[in-house]
Motif scaffolding. Structure first.
Motif, short mmCIF file in Angstrom:
data_model
loop_
_atom_site.label_atom_id
_atom_site.label_comp_id
_atom_site.label_asym_id
_atom_site.label_seq_id
_atom_site.Cartn_x
_atom_site.Cartn_y
_atom_site.Cartn_z
N UNK A 39 0.86 -1.20 0.00
CA UNK A 39 0.00 0.00 0.00
C UNK A 39 0.89 1.25 0.00
N UNK A 40 0.61 2.18 -0.91
CA UNK A 40 1.44 3.39 -1.02
C UNK A 40 0.97 4.41 0.00
N UNK A 41 1.89 4.81 0.87
CA UNK A 41 1.52 5.74 1.95
C UNK A 41 1.87 7.18 1.60
N UNK A 42 2.84 7.35 0.72
CA UNK A 42 3.29 8.69 0.33
C UNK A 42 3.81 8.60 -1.10
N UNK A 43 4.02 9.73 -1.73
CA UNK A 43 4.51 9.71 -3.11
C UNK A 43 5.86 8.99 -3.16
N UNK A 44 6.01 8.12 -4.16
CA UNK A 44 7.27 7.40 -4.33
C UNK A 44 7.91 7.86 -5.64
N UNK A 45 9.12 8.42 -5.50
CA UNK A 45 9.85 8.88 -6.68
C UNK A 45 10.87 7.82 -7.06
N UNK A 46 10.63 7.16 -8.16
CA UNK A 46 11.62 6.24 -8.72
C UNK A 46 12.57 7.09 -9.57
N UNK A 47 13.70 6.49 -10.00
CA UNK A 47 14.63 7.28 -10.83
C UNK A 47 13.94 7.81 -12.09
#
Ligand SMILES: Nc1nc2c(ncn2[C@@H]2O[C@H](COP(=O)(O)OP(=O)(O)OP(=O)(O)O)[C@@H](O)[C@H]2O)c(=O)[nH]1
Ligand SMILES: [Mg+2]
Length: 178
Positions: A39-47
Motif C-alpha cells: 500500500x502506497x503511503x506517500x509519493x514514491x519517486x523512482x529514478x
C-alpha cells in the motif's frame, strides 16, 4: 527507490488512480523491479521522474493540493481505470489546471473475472481521455510491455505526439489497446 534501473529511458510520468487500482503493481512491472507491492503511503519517486502516488491523492479532496504540486513538473499522467470499476476517479478540473499534460488512459486488472474492458474504455472516453487506451494486467503481464514501449517512445527527441496519435510501429503498440 530502485537501484540501477533496467529501463533508464522510462521517464517523466506519474501514475494516478483510485486506491487499489494497481498503480504500484504497474509501476514495478514497468520498471521490472522485484520490489514488493505494498500500500502506497506517500509519493514514491523512482529514478528518472517515474512517480507513484497514493490513491488517496485523487480520492480525497484534502490531498488535491499535494497531487497538483506532485505532478507540476511531470509531463505525462498515466491514469488507471480498473477494468472492474464503473467509477471515474480523476478529480474534475485537474486537467484544466494543467492543460498541457499528456494523459494516457490505462485499463488495469483486465485479468479479473468481472473485468469489462469495453465499459472501462467508454468511461475513459466519456471523460475526455483520448485513445489509445492500454489494457494491462500485472497478474498475467499482459499489456505491460506495450505500455512500456509507448512510454519510452515519448522520450524520443521527436516525440511531440499526444496519446491520441499513433506512435511509431517500432514502439510495439497495438495489441493491447481498445
Ligand atoms: N488480479 C490483479 N490484481 C492486481 C493487478 N494489479 C494490482 N493488483 C492487486 O491489487 C491490489 C492493489 O494493487 P496496488 O498496486 O497496491 O494498487 P495501488 O493503486 O498502488 O493502491 P494505493 O497505493 O492504495 O493507491 C494488490 O493486491 C495487487 O496485487 C492486476 O493487474 N490484476
Ligand atoms: Mg500504490
Amino acid at each position: 527507490m530502485s537501484k540501477q534501473p533496467l529501463h533508464p529511458d522510462l521517464a517523466d510520468f506519474v501514475l494516478v488512480g483510485d486506491v487499489g487500482s494497481g498503480k504500484t503493481a504497474l509501476t514495478l512491472a514497468l520498471l521490472e523491479s522485484g520490489e514488493q507491492v505494498l500500500k502506497t503511503q506517500a509519493v514514491v519517486f523512482h529514478p528518472s521522474q517515474v512517480v507513484d502516488t497514493p490513491g488517496e491523492f485523487i480520492s480525497r479532496p484534502a490531498y488535491y493540493g499535494a497531487l497538483l504540486s506532485t505532478i507540476a513538473e511531470i509531463s505525462t499522467i498515466v491514469y488507471l481505470q480498473p477494468a472492474n470499476s464503473r467509477a471515474f476517479s480523476l478529480p474534475p478540473g485537474l486537467l484544466q489546471v494543467y492543460p498541457g499534460k499528456r494523459v494516457i488512459g490505462v485499463v488495469s486488472k483486465i485479468d479479473l473475472p468481472d473485468a469489462d474492458t469495453d465499459k472501462a474504455c467508454r468511461i475513459l472516453a466519456d471523460h475526455n481521455i483520448s485513445p489509445p487506451y492500454f489494457l494491462t494486467s500485472t497478474a498475467t503481464g499482459e499489456g505491460v510491455a506495450a505500455l512500456r514501449s509507448f512510454l519510452i517512445s515519448l522520450q524520443m527527441p521527436d516525440a511531440s505526439m499526444g496519446a491520441s496519435e499513433k506512435p511509431a510501429e517500432s514502439a510495439g503498440v497495438g495489441e493491447n489497446e481498445c
